[in-house]
Scaffold this active site. Structure first.
Site, PDB file in Angstrom:
ATOM      1  N   GLU A   1      -6.799  -5.860   3.117  1.00 32.55           N
ATOM      2  CA  GLU A   1      -7.236  -7.181   2.434  1.00 32.55           C
ATOM      3  C   GLU A   1      -8.290  -6.915   1.157  1.00 32.55           C
ATOM      4  OE1 GLU A   1      -5.261  -9.546   1.817  1.00 32.55           O
ATOM      5  OE2 GLU A   1      -3.843  -8.684   2.855  1.00 32.55           O
TER       6      GLU A   1
ATOM      7  N   GLY B   1       3.415  -3.351   8.664  1.00 33.60           N
ATOM      8  CA  GLY B   1       3.700  -3.354   9.995  1.00 33.60           C
ATOM      9  C   GLY B   1       5.190  -3.754  10.319  1.00 33.60           C
TER      10      GLY B   1
ATOM     11  N   THR C   1       0.953  -1.230  -0.127  1.00 29.42           N
ATOM     12  CA  THR C   1      -0.002  -0.062  -0.089  1.00 29.42           C
ATOM     13  C   THR C   1       0.937   1.447   0.094  1.00 29.42           C
ATOM     14  OG1 THR C   1      -1.756  -1.153   1.077  1.00 29.42           O
ATOM     15  CG2 THR C   1      -1.688   1.418   1.405  1.00 29.42           C
TER      16      THR C   1
END
Lengths: 677, 677
Positions: free
Chosen positions: A441, A198, A159
């Site tokens: 997702e 993350g 992303t």
């Protein structure tokens, strides 16, 4: 007030104990069924005993009082300590397995170890897996092992600041330089910065960067590249790497999500994952022969989300249900003692349908996991027929489970009144962890539109009498009916009604889309203008599927492995879920099916009866889910039900309560109070 | 990447500018109407310029990175500094008024000054007011002035650990001791600890304690007592006072909500508020002649909540709408550039109905404020007829506004995708501030049950042909109809349909209650068992009221004060709100009203048309609400629309990004990575 020393009794709250004694089934049987057998349940308990018993008091809440930096650093410490412990336990209990290490870093137990999640989660669940799934044997050897052992820590960087769900819009470039046999990775502008991975902020020293591949300025789609980010000794960012964390979020305080800008960073050609697509030394590009395989990864990830989110939903339900058995408020009969709030019918309506919904999604996921295994088996034999169906069903399940689950968790929090507003209830933290899946997702509305488009495509085939895959077979059975048959009280009638409604909603979406195109709108514009109907049809398609699988799991052959007592309980859960689903979707159902006033009264009565029958078993069902107190991490939901002592205890632990007067009294409050304003 | 210096442009994002240029009405006219006139709008801007212009960068987010203690201490500093500034500004702009001081501590602007709220809010909004409203002249002189000037800081201590909405269940006791002319206040057990009062933790040195009054062991109901808590010089808790904060919450990080245990604490008899009920020197108790007056306080507080929450709802809508005009994603036409996401019809459905809903509640509150002023006027002349109606309507408005508003804020947050998950978007903080009102001042379900009971009582009067107050007049008009007349496209038809449905839902609740009692259930049990129907009837009663008042405010005489262009815009907002209300409540409406397929298609078309007409004016309507950037405090919603630069800027400000490597790398991460696991 001397009785307020020694705060937490070692006994169980008597109201809660009474609930357990009054249950009409064997909780151990439920729990063994729920966990997939007595052995698995035993193993789970063994693991939890080993990993939770030595955690210090306040482990689950301390981070809430820390600064942002302290939260991070204390979590890294927790991860490092847990890694050693989990690995040793894996070697002891199940050498060679993965259920404890690295499983404990992302399964249900991980919520007990890392209530604010942790910065190595993306490494474990994505970086390691993607190398295994998309890397060559050499890449797996070179990077995979080091990653699995945490010798390197990676993240998955897809992303961007300005591009999420629409992967094709990503703007990070990887240009092949044949002179040096390297790729040059570059972030062309601020909007193309990677955003969200993350552990990217300060933890990972590698990233799997998803970028647009160009060879001699010819575009070859989106590919994955392993990019070293930080020096392995000093952890300093490497040249050309602009890196940091994205700032605090609503949840997941310790995940250390980061941003990444790459300024013409060079990596060897062999750092592109090449199990499928390939770039050869001379710059020749070989496309992937197996784009359909990628579907399977997405299906897998979405099933994982449904497993996790239904688990979080039921954790919240357990907390709220136990609290509702302990809390007493508002007399039902004047001059009588205040009842447990679980005795207010309106409270039951807030609790029990959530429990039923969590169970429904859990069972639907089990069904889809079985279907998934079957599909993988077939795919390995070159058969891909089942894949599109699988894909659409897993999308629908992900959307509905996260939509219903998140709204449910918040309703459950609100059902606990003011105390649910406290962090120590852990309901807001569960929500924060769960709700991220609404967006990632595949954002839910984007997925619903995908499903809707698949539905109208299937409808077109149906109209043209072409063969249809199994999940659309209800189109035919529904449309054979001139009108919906007389309503009866059977579960089959409810399933058929949902299917009939879903089929007609699809028909209307199909007709409106066709009309819009006939009136001159482009296909894109017509689909956009039909968006509301497409998403609604998609939702109903998902709902009939969840109801159908729930019915099969409860009444099918599997029922014979359970005792009649347990089956009676589960049948009531099913009854509640089906009746609630009808009542919640009446606005669509009543458009196509003529229910009489008597039918509607009967449904209302069935709802009330199911809630009534649920009542004596609610606490025991929640016990059956087997959440460890460390996983629930809630003063309202602990097994012993000592709600008020635990609330008080958690308040007393607040850092601010360690001294009677705060520093700002002398510096600012007292001057304000002494001033003549 | 050199262009990523000097992050935030001084220009407005061109997509957002284009929206403003394309608006079909005069935003200044809207804004003046919204704020109650050009003068008020001008004053508001003047105040905001004065109080916001010198705040340092990052003012609104810094606290998010601090420890719990630092958040508190930094907020006390902010309050002390703001108090001086606001007081001076009040004296300058409007001497003797209260709109700036203390208004700035609790009105819309206060969200700009104190994004995590502040610990003196309860003092200002409750402690000061309750002394004024319920104290004698001497008490107002002694305590009221000191409180108004912040020479003492108080809080309002009613809720206990085990008792909230059911005030009669409070267990804190105040026993009169005639020997010393004192009250002895005591907390009999842990469950009776006061819990939740704002500022109680470490800020207030007085509390208004609500306790059960006993004189010679005879109970005299719940009364209010001023109890000193802390030494005025040292701020140390006084003897017998056990005090602290309740711990961190989902929102309101700086409000310093506290707990309080009292161990036989003695206060003078004159510390009981005695404007109404009285205890004389010899222990004689004189009951309050004016219990109905208390209703007015509750009505006032609920109207305040609706004002605040509809404001927060619209702030969230402004953020999401501006972001949706700037964000581009997912092509509608293949091979065309990605559109602003506000062009996706499904996105419009997420945004515009929220704007319409926020406007509806804002207008309903204006109406109820007028009604409130009228009621106060009448009450001062001894006429109380209007009071019960006022009470029920304000309850319904509070429930619906907080239910719809909070769900709406979260839907709006989700509509912004991943970036809404960031604290810097401020949507989660707005939610945290708004959602507390779901529970306080009467938990929403408890209020719905109250309304439901009032409805069936009114229905009983209706059946017996007794006179009914105005708000139930639709019972008669609805029941005169044999069946609902042919559906047409008028707004009146929608209002009538909602009233017809509400009337029949009330009828059913009434019948079921009567049947249950006839079958031998006690009144209490029957009411409990009818809970679901009672709450649903209550909800519909509220909805028809909100729709009705919206219609009156837009189409009535007031419309003539607005330009035709503005009225066209507002009429479309009304249209959208009414159509959405029908579609959202079809499950009940279709039970009583037979809508044909053509009627339903027409409603769907009206929805789509209203969204389409809304599109060019959405940004401008949000501009018209006039939220200052400091109040929105959102990187996604600022007036200039520089979303991505502001996102990046906020990330760069994170405390963790001030150094490239965190301390836990050397202490734990590196050892983990070097270990052979």
């Amino acid at each position: 007030m001397s009785h307020i020393k020694n705060l937490i009794p070692s006994t169980v709250n008597p109201d809660l104990q009474k609930e357990r004694t009054g249950a009409e089934f064997d909780v151990e049987e439920f729990s063994a069924w729920w966990h997939g057998g007595q052995d698995k349940l035993k193993r789970k308990r063994e693991i939890e005993e080993a990993i939770f018993s030595d955690l210090e008091d306040g482990y689950g809440l301390n981070h809430e009082y820390m600064s942002h930096e302290e939260v991070y650093n204390s979590t890294v410490k927790k991860v490092a300590e847990a890694a050693v412990k989990l690995k040793a336990l894996q070697n002891k209990l199940n050498p060679g397995g993965t259920d404890i290490w690295p499983g404990g870093l992302y399964n249900a137990q991980s919520y007990g170890l890392f209530p604010a999640n942790h910065p190595v989660a993306t490494h474990i669940t994505m970086f390691v897996d993607v190398i295994k799934g998309q890397g060559t044997a050499e890449q797996a050897e070179k990077w995979g092992k080091a990653a699995a052992n945490c010798n390197i820590i990676g993240t998955y960087a897809q992303t961007e600041l300005a591009h999420g769900t629409n992967v094709r819009g990503l703007a990070t470039r990887a240009d092949f330089d044949p002179k040096t046999d390297e790729f040059v990775l570059n972030t062309p502008n601020l909007e193309a910065y990677k955003w969200w991975p993350g552990g990217l902020g300060h933890t990972a020293n590698h990233a799997m960067v998803v970028a647009q591949l160009y060879i001699a300025d010819v575009h070859h789609g989106v590919q994955m590249f392993i990019v070293p980010l930080r020096d392995s000794e000093t952890h300093m960012p490497l040249p050309g790497v602009d890196i940091g964390e994205v700032g605090k979020k609503l949840g997941m305080a310790s995940v250390n999500q980061g941003f990444l800008g790459l300024d013409h960073v060079r990596i060897p050609r062999t750092n592109m994952l090449m199990k499928f697509a390939k770039v050869e030394r001379d710059g020749t590009f070989k496309a992937s022969p197996a784009s359909r395989i990628n579907y399977l990864t997405m299906v897998y990830t979405r099933c994982l989300i449904v497993s996790q989110n239904s688990m979080l939903h039921l954790a919240a339900a357990t907390i709220a249900t136990r609290y509702s058995a302990v809390r007493r408020q508002s007399p039902i009969e004047p001059n009588q003692p205040e009842p447990q709030i679980i005795d207010h019918v309106t409270q039951r309506l807030k609790l029990f349908p959530e429990i039923a919904t969590g169970i429904a999604y859990h069972l639907a996921t089990e069904y889809v996991w079985e279907m998934y295994d079957q599909t993988v088996l077939e795919a390995n034999n070159g058969k891909f027929e089942r894949l599109p169906d699988m894909h659409i069903l897993s999308c629908a399940l992900k959307v509905l489970c996260t939509t219903d689950g998140c709204a449910g968790i918040e309703r459950l929090r609100l059902s606990t009144g003011g105390h649910g507003y406290l962090i120590a209830a852990n309901l807001s933290n569960i929500y924060g962890n769960a709700v991220a899946a609404y967006t990632y997702e595949g954002e839910n509305t984007v997925l619903l539109l995908q499903i809707g488009r698949a539905l109208v495509k299937a409808w077109a085939s149906f109209v043209e009498q072409k063969p249809l895959s199994a999940s659309y077979s209800y189109f035919a059975t529904s449309m054979q009916l001139k009108e919906f048959p007389k309503w009866d009280d059977s579960w089959q009638c409810i399933i058929k009604a949902l299917q009939y409604t879903a089929a007609h909603k699809t028909r209307i979406a199909f007709e409106n889309l066709a009309n819009r195109m006939a009136s001159g709108q482009s296909q894109g514009a017509a689909a956009n203008n039909t968006g509301i109907e497409l998403t609604r049809a998609a939702e109903l398609h998902g709902r009939q599927f969840v109801c159908q699988t729930f019915l099969e799991q409860i009444t099918g052959a599997k029922a014979q492995k359970r005792s009649p007592a347990l089956n009676r309980i589960l049948e009531n859960v099913l009854e509640l879920f089906l009746v609630q689903t009808v009542l919640n979707n009446l606005n669509d159902i009543l458009r196509f099916i003529n229910l009489s006033d008597a039918d509607l009264r009967s449904l209302q009565k069935r709802l009330e009866d199911a809630l009534e029958r649920f009542r004596p078993n609610a606490v025991a069902i929640c016990d059956g889910f087997g959440f460890h107190d460390r996983v629930l991490n809630s003063v309202l939901g602990s097994y012993d039900g000592n709600v008020y002592p635990r609330l008080f205890d958690s308040a007393k632990r607040s850092t601010m309560n360690q001294k009677p007067v705060q520093t700002s009294f002398e510096t600012h409050l007292k001057p304000l109070m002494k001033a003549k304003l």
